[in-house]
Structure formats: structure tokens, C-alpha cells
Design a protein around this motif. Structure first.
Motif, mmCIF file in Angstrom:
data_model
loop_
_atom_site.group_PDB
_atom_site.id
_atom_site.type_symbol
_atom_site.label_atom_id
_atom_site.label_comp_id
_atom_site.label_asym_id
_atom_site.label_seq_id
_atom_site.Cartn_x
_atom_site.Cartn_y
_atom_site.Cartn_z
ATOM 1 N N LYS A 45 64.667 -21.948 68.127
ATOM 2 C CA LYS A 45 64.504 -23.184 67.358
ATOM 3 C C LYS A 45 63.911 -22.915 65.986
ATOM 4 C CE LYS A 45 62.763 -27.897 67.921
ATOM 5 N NZ LYS A 45 62.103 -28.835 68.839
ATOM 6 N N ASP A 46 62.990 -21.941 65.930
ATOM 7 C CA ASP A 46 62.335 -21.649 64.652
ATOM 8 C C ASP A 46 63.128 -20.653 63.806
ATOM 9 O OD1 ASP A 46 61.979 -19.355 66.103
ATOM 10 O OD2 ASP A 46 59.799 -19.483 66.219
ATOM 11 N N GLY A 47 64.311 -20.253 64.301
ATOM 12 C CA GLY A 47 65.082 -19.253 63.573
ATOM 13 C C GLY A 47 66.237 -19.818 62.775
ATOM 14 N N VAL A 48 66.562 -21.093 62.962
ATOM 15 C CA VAL A 48 67.695 -21.686 62.248
ATOM 16 C C VAL A 48 67.344 -23.088 61.769
ATOM 17 C CG1 VAL A 48 69.452 -20.412 63.526
ATOM 18 C CG2 VAL A 48 68.671 -22.607 64.388
ATOM 19 N N GLN A 49 67.976 -23.504 60.699
ATOM 20 C CA GLN A 49 67.873 -24.891 60.262
ATOM 21 C C GLN A 49 68.833 -25.725 61.107
ATOM 22 O OE1 GLN A 49 68.804 -24.791 56.095
ATOM 23 N NE2 GLN A 49 66.727 -24.221 55.504
ATOM 24 N N ASP A 50 68.560 -27.037 61.192
ATOM 25 C CA ASP A 50 69.417 -27.942 61.968
ATOM 26 C C ASP A 50 69.642 -27.410 63.377
ATOM 27 O OD1 ASP A 50 69.728 -29.575 59.676
ATOM 28 O OD2 ASP A 50 71.369 -28.295 58.970
ATOM 29 N N TYR A 51 68.550 -27.048 64.039
ATOM 30 C CA TYR A 51 68.648 -26.450 65.372
ATOM 31 C C TYR A 51 69.414 -27.332 66.345
ATOM 32 C CZ TYR A 51 67.235 -24.842 70.019
ATOM 33 O OH TYR A 51 67.241 -24.417 71.320
ATOM 34 N N ASP A 52 69.173 -28.625 66.293
ATOM 35 C CA ASP A 52 69.840 -29.537 67.227
ATOM 36 C C ASP A 52 71.349 -29.514 67.048
ATOM 37 O OD1 ASP A 52 67.475 -30.283 68.390
ATOM 38 O OD2 ASP A 52 67.162 -32.005 67.055
ATOM 39 N N VAL A 53 71.799 -29.408 65.781
ATOM 40 C CA VAL A 53 73.238 -29.350 65.509
ATOM 41 C C VAL A 53 73.814 -28.041 66.045
ATOM 42 C CG1 VAL A 53 75.001 -29.282 63.703
ATOM 43 C CG2 VAL A 53 73.035 -30.826 63.484
ATOM 44 N N VAL A 54 73.083 -26.937 65.787
ATOM 45 C CA VAL A 54 73.528 -25.619 66.256
ATOM 46 C C VAL A 54 73.566 -25.586 67.781
ATOM 47 C CG1 VAL A 54 72.932 -23.177 66.380
ATOM 48 C CG2 VAL A 54 72.719 -24.409 64.207
ATOM 49 N N LYS A 55 72.540 -26.148 68.392
ATOM 50 C CA LYS A 55 72.462 -26.171 69.855
ATOM 51 C C LYS A 55 73.637 -26.944 70.446
ATOM 52 C CE LYS A 55 69.635 -28.026 73.588
ATOM 53 N NZ LYS A 55 68.382 -28.727 73.938
ATOM 54 N N GLN A 56 73.956 -28.079 69.831
ATOM 55 C CA GLN A 56 75.067 -28.869 70.329
ATOM 56 C C GLN A 56 76.379 -28.084 70.233
ATOM 57 O OE1 GLN A 56 74.828 -31.758 71.915
ATOM 58 N NE2 GLN A 56 77.031 -31.624 72.317
ATOM 59 N N GLY A 57 76.523 -27.335 69.135
ATOM 60 C CA GLY A 57 77.715 -26.502 68.982
ATOM 61 C C GLY A 57 77.786 -25.431 70.060
ATOM 62 N N LEU A 58 76.634 -24.846 70.412
ATOM 63 C CA LEU A 58 76.595 -23.829 71.457
ATOM 64 C C LEU A 58 76.928 -24.418 72.817
ATOM 65 C CD1 LEU A 58 73.403 -21.898 70.326
ATOM 66 C CD2 LEU A 58 75.733 -21.002 70.355
ATOM 67 N N ILE A 59 76.488 -25.634 73.062
ATOM 68 C CA ILE A 59 76.802 -26.297 74.325
ATOM 69 C C ILE A 59 78.307 -26.515 74.440
ATOM 70 C CG2 ILE A 59 76.568 -28.469 75.603
ATOM 71 C CD1 ILE A 59 73.681 -28.618 74.539
ATOM 72 N N VAL A 60 78.910 -26.937 73.328
ATOM 73 C CA VAL A 60 80.369 -27.130 73.311
ATOM 74 C C VAL A 60 81.074 -25.801 73.575
ATOM 75 C CG1 VAL A 60 82.346 -27.713 71.855
ATOM 76 C CG2 VAL A 60 80.286 -29.136 71.789
ATOM 77 N N GLU A 61 80.578 -24.732 72.929
ATOM 78 C CA GLU A 61 81.182 -23.405 73.094
ATOM 79 C C GLU A 61 81.096 -22.937 74.538
ATOM 80 O OE1 GLU A 61 80.466 -18.763 71.647
ATOM 81 O OE2 GLU A 61 79.433 -20.399 70.619
ATOM 82 N N THR A 62 79.922 -23.074 75.162
ATOM 83 C CA THR A 62 79.759 -22.605 76.540
ATOM 84 C C THR A 62 80.579 -23.442 77.509
ATOM 85 O OG1 THR A 62 77.732 -23.946 76.720
ATOM 86 C CG2 THR A 62 77.478 -21.634 76.144
ATOM 87 N N ASP A 63 80.617 -24.749 77.287
ATOM 88 C CA ASP A 63 81.432 -25.608 78.156
ATOM 89 C C ASP A 63 82.907 -25.217 78.069
ATOM 90 O OD1 ASP A 63 79.240 -26.993 79.021
ATOM 91 O OD2 ASP A 63 79.524 -28.701 77.681
ATOM 92 N N LEU A 64 83.336 -24.844 76.854
ATOM 93 C CA LEU A 64 84.729 -24.443 76.634
ATOM 94 C C LEU A 64 85.038 -23.164 77.400
ATOM 95 C CD1 LEU A 64 87.195 -25.330 74.860
ATOM 96 C CD2 LEU A 64 86.393 -23.689 73.168
ATOM 97 N N LEU A 65 84.170 -22.165 77.252
ATOM 98 C CA LEU A 65 84.411 -20.870 77.889
ATOM 99 C C LEU A 65 84.343 -20.956 79.413
ATOM 100 C CD1 LEU A 65 82.538 -18.427 75.496
ATOM 101 C CD2 LEU A 65 84.967 -18.399 76.040
#
Length: 556
Positions: A45-65
Motif C-alpha cells: 500500500k505504501d509503495g504505489v499511488q492510487d493503491y485502491d485502483v491498483v488493487k482493484q486491477g490486480l483483483i480483476v487480473e487474478t479473477d481472470l487467470l
């Protein structure tokens, strides 16, 4: 950051850090209980800006895979959402990215790049065949891992999206400059499978020339401008992949894969050399001979290329599963419809669970619709397929009209000159019985039955004679015995009225029980076959009860 040696989620021991990107760190970890190595991707969380947006993108990616299964894609096994970080546990892929390969060794050999491109065509084609289609959108060397065995893995699905037919254009501009197609920059239409073809073309360009299209001047020149020894055919392929207008590119990965398999035929230089050779001959007779030899040579080359592609599809199918496996067999059939190998393997895959579903039948019929006329020219292979298809429809179709559909296939098999005597005899019996099902109980114009149950009994019991396991296999034998027991249960009184004696029925019951004892290797049966055997034993018991009841009627 995760500490080396720490235990994640009580089961993943962190061994070492093996990579770092702009917003994530990748670690190698081991599940000590299973002794299995995994990769853990950490986004803090402290390593990226807009963590919530990035996290949501990762959730989409993992759900896809999680929904995908392909040998060239990584598997996601766990997602851990912590207070300060988001962890993705996935396959640990040993190897180097193609970006690292380029940095270490420079431009890659032409044949290696073609082999990697064919694998990438395969996995992109799989993604595009999903419902809805998945568009990867970020093909580039850094997102492709080369394993020690030469196979590749495509990873990082952060920009992938599902194709929406109703959408006119993408809402966001995603991809990597230089590799990205024009439509990825917004306002140029929606990304679709042809977008990935552009990105793959740009990736091939970089791998062959060593010139990165994402660096100034952001241009891709014909590859032979950098290396004249490269194939003109391959140059043509890459130019077609990277056309600005999607309509001018390959329209599918299957089209691209075919040209990659036949790039020598696309090679303009090769064609010019052949024409120059022919022009040297001026004597018509000699020219005719040379043309004949040339035609045979080209035919041989074409045949060898087709065989190479066909074998690629077959070998890929053997490693795949589910819809992907079926897709490979279908591609092989479309390429060489006269070759029975893919037909038989496709049917075997459909029947791997001893059930022939309606949807599997529909798929088979759709393939037959466009390829059966060609397949028929291979008479021996077609006869073999018809025999096995008849068995599948007669005994294993989950719906109730399998026997009537089987009739067509047995009609062909019974007249075969290539099947064994036992197969032909069985096809004749099953053809007659298939015909009975439409006539049993039907009266002709004089009021007489068109088929007698005595004839039906004779053909039905003839099918169960001999060692069925030896003639066919354990699964088919169990199903055929189950059919006989089931018909006794359903029609015992009809058989009795037609003149079949109690002793004849009990003889068939004892015959089945004896074959169950002597013909089957019970230790080698699969779980499915063991269940089928238990069901058969129950059906035999029920049939014996019905026989006793039928012949002990009051007054008999």
C-alpha cells in the motif's frame, strides 16, 4: 517488504527475492507441507499511488487467470489481502524473460523467434476463443518468460480485458508505446483480437532485429533493412501483423499461425529464385519435365508443412484439457480432414468419462458438417470412425435418441471392407437393433407387428456373446451388458409372450455374471469403471427379480 525466511499465511516460506517491477516485488517461496515452489507477487500500500485502483486491477487480473487453463499461462493458487499489502501466489516459472534474453544475447535466431511466435499464437488464440473473448493488449518481450525446455509462458494480465461487442471503443489507453496498436490509444476503435496480433508482430520485430519499437523513433522498418539474411516471407508476415488498419492485418491467430508454419512459401525471394530457374529452360520438353518435378517438390513441401502443423495441433491437444483440447483437435481436423488420427482422438476425449453429452454431440456434428465429405475419401479411417461413433451414440449418448442416431454410422460400418469380422458382425446387429427401436410395437397395414420381440431378443443376446473386453474394452463391455440387463427389466413380459423361455433369460444372466468374474481385471479398473460394474451388478440383480416375477405369474 516480505522478510526472507518469513512464513506467509502459515504455509508459504519466503526463500528469496527474484524480481522487482515498478509497483511490485516478486519472491520465491515454498509450501513446506507440499514441498512445492511458488512465486509470491507483493504490492504494498505504501509503495504505489492510487493503491485502491491498483488493487482493484490486480483483483480483476487474478479473477481472470483463475478461469483460464493453458500450458502457456501461469496458474493462480492463492490471493492474500493483508492490511498493508496485496499478495498473489502463483506458479513459479523458472527461466528468463525474452527481454532479458535480448539484453544478454542480442537479436535472436529466426527459427527460435518463429517457434516462440507459434506458441504465442496458440495461447492468444486460446484467450480469443473464450466467451467473451479476452484481449491481452500488452504483448512484449518483458511479459514472456522463456523456460529452459524452450516453452514460453505469457504473464502479467494487468491490461487484459474482455471483448464487448456493443462497445465502440476502449475507455482507457493501455499498452506499451511502440508495441501497442493504434486503436489502443483511444478514439481509434475498440481493441479486439487483431490488436494482439499487432503487438505480437511488434514483439517479433524486436526479437529479430534487436531494435526496440518502444524507443525513439518509434518506427518499425522492414526487418531485412537491419539484417538482409532474414526471410522475406517472415518480413511480409510482420508487415501484415503491424498494419495500422486492423482490417489489413491477419484476422485471427489461426491465420497468422498458418503463415508462420509456411513462411518459406510466403518468401518472395524464394519464389523469385524458383521462377528464375524455370526461365533458364527453353526446350518445351525439358520445361515440362522440370515443371513436373517442381510440382512434385512443391507438393512434397506443402505436405510436409501441413504434417508439421497437424502434428503440432495433435501434440498440443495431448498436453491440454477441456475446451482447449477440443479446439486443438478441431484445428487439426480442419487442416487435414482426411486424417483419422484427430477424429479418433476427439471422439476418445468426448467419451473419456463414459458419457456422450448433447453438447459434445453438437460439436461433433458441426465438425462433420464441413469436413465429413473429405473424411469419407479415407475409407478405412472413416469406417473405423463410424464404428466408434455408432458405439458412442448407441450406448453412451445422455439423451434418449442415441440409438436412432447410431443407425447411420452402423449402416456404414456393417458394409466395411476394412473393419474386423467381429466389428462388422456387431455393427450389423446394432444396425438391426437401432432399426427395431423405431418399429417395436408398430403395426403394419394388416395389423401385424413389423418386428417381433423374438427377433429382437436373438440379436440383442448375440451382441453379448464372447469376451467383450477383449473385442472392445472394459468400459464398452460394461455398458453393453448393462443394456442387455436393462432390456430384460423393461421387456421381460414382451420377450416371454414372443416365446423366450425363462431358462433362456436366466442363461443370459448367468453368462453376464460369468464374464464379470473371468474377463475383467478388477484391480486395473478406473473409479468410473468400478462404479459402472457396481451399477451392472445391481441391474443384473433387478433383472433376475423381474424374470422370476414374470414367469411365476398366477396360472402359469
Amino acid at each position: 517488504m516480505l522478510e526472507i525466511g518469513s512464513l506467509v499465511d502459515g504455509k508459504y516460506r519466503v526463500l528469496n527475492k527474484c524480481g522487482q517491477g515498478g509497483m511490485s516485488v516478486v519472491y520465491m517461496a515454498i509450501n513446506e507441507r507440499a514441498n512445492k515452489t511458488w512465486a509470491i507477487k507483493e504490492v504494498r500500500k505504501d509503495g504505489v499511488q492510487d493503491y485502491d485502483v491498483v488493487k482493484q486491477g490486480l483483483i480483476v487480473e487474478t479473477d481472470l487467470l483463475k478461469r483460464l487453463s493453458h500450458p502457456n499461462l501461469p496458474s493462480i493458487v492463492d490471493v492474500i489481502d493483508g492490511d498493508g499489502s496485496f499478495l498473489i501466489v502463483m506458479d513459479y516459472i523458472e527461466g528468463k524473460t525474452l527481454k532479458d534474453v535480448l539484453a544478454e544475447y542480442g537479436p535472436q535466431p529466426q527459427e527460435s523467434v518463429i517457434d516462440w511466435a507459434k506458441q504465442l499464437c496458440d495461447v492468444l488464440g486460446y484467450l480469443h476463443s473464450r466467451q467473451p473473448a479476452i484481449i491481452y493488449r500488452d504483448m512484449k518481450p518483458s511479459n514472456v518468460m522463456l523456460k529452459p525446455d524452450g516453452s514460453i509462458v505469457l504473464f502479467d494480465f494487468g491490461t487484459a480485458r474482455e471483448y464487448k461487442i456493443s462497445s465502440m471503443e476502449d475507455t482507457t489507453c493501455l499498452g506499451t508505446r511502440g508495441y501497442a496498436a493504434p486503436e489502443q490509444y483511444g478514439g481509434h476503435g475498440q481493441t479486439d483480437p487483431r490488436t494482439d496480433i499487432y503487438c505480437l508482430g511488434a514483439t517479433m520485430y524486436h526479437l529479430l532485429t534487436g531494435h526496440n519499437p518502444s524507443e525513439p523513433p518509434y518506427e518499425m522498418y522492414p526487418i531485412r533493412q537491419w539484417n538482409p539474411n532474414l526471410s522475406a516471407g517472415l518480413e511480409t508476415i510482420i508487415l501484415k501483423c503491424t498494419q495500422k488498419n486492423p482490417a489489413d492485418r491477419y484476422q485471427s491467430c489461426a491465420e497468422l499461425l498458418y503463415d508462420l508454419e509456411h513462411y518459406r512459401e510466403v518468401d518472395i525471394t524464394f519464389g523469385n529464385e524458383q521462377r528464375a530457374k524455370f526461365r533458364r529452360f527453353v526446350v518445351p520438353a525439358v520445361l515440362a519435365v522440370v515443371c513436373g518435378i517442381g510440382a512434385l517438390a512443391f507438393h512434397f513441401l506443402e505436405g510436409s508443412e501441413l504434417t508439421s502443423t497437424y502434428e503440432y495441433y495433435i501434440s498440443s491437444a495431448e498436453k491440454a484439457s477441456g475446451d482447449t483440447k477440443i479446439g486443438y483437435y478441431r484445428s487439426a481436423i480442419n487442416l487435414e480432414p482426411t486424417n483419422e488420427e484427430a477424429w479418433m482422438a476427439l471422439l476418445e476425449e468426448f467419451l473419456s468419462d463414459d458419457t456422450f453429452t448433447s453438447s459434445e454431440s453438437e460439436t461433433l456434428q458441426s465438425i462433420l458438417l464441413t469436413n465429413e465429405s473429405s473424411f469419407e475419401s479415407n475409407v478405412s479411417g472413416y469406417d473405423e470412425f463410424c464404428y466408434e461413433a455408432g458405439i458412442a451414440y448407441y450406448y453412451k449418448l445422455e439423451t434418449g435418441n442415441g440409438k436412432s442416431q447410431a443407425k447411420h454410422y452402423f449402416e456404414i460400418a456393417k458394409d466395411s471392407e476394412y473393419l474386423s469380422e467381429q466389428q462388422i458382425a456387431r455393427a450389423e446387429r446394432l444396425y438391426e437393433i437401432s432399426d427395431y427401436y423405431s418399429k417395436l410395437g408398430v403395426l403394419d397395414n394388416t395389423g401385424d407387428a413389423t418386428v417381433s420381440y423374438l427377433e429382437y431378443w436373438s440379436d440383442l443376446t448375440a451382441l453379448s456373446s464372447g469376451n467383450l473386453v477383449e473385442v472392445d474394452n472394459a468400459s464398452t463391455a460394461l455398458i453393453m451388458y448393462r443394456e442387455l440387463a436393462g432390456q430384460i427389466v423393461s421387456h421381460a413380459s414382451d420377450f416371454k409372450d414372443a416365446g423366450v423361455t425363462e431358462e433362456q433369460m436366466l442363461e443370459q444372466i448367468e453368462n453376464m455374471e460369468e464374464h464379470l468374474e473371468t474377463d475383467f481385471d478388477t484391480a486395473g479398473l478406473t473409479a468410473q469403471q468400478q462404479e459402472s460394474m457396481a451399477n451392472l451388478e445391481s441391474a443384473i440383480s433387478q433383472a433376475r427379480t423381474v424374470i422370476n416375477s414374470t414367469y411365476s405369474t398366477v396360472g402359469e
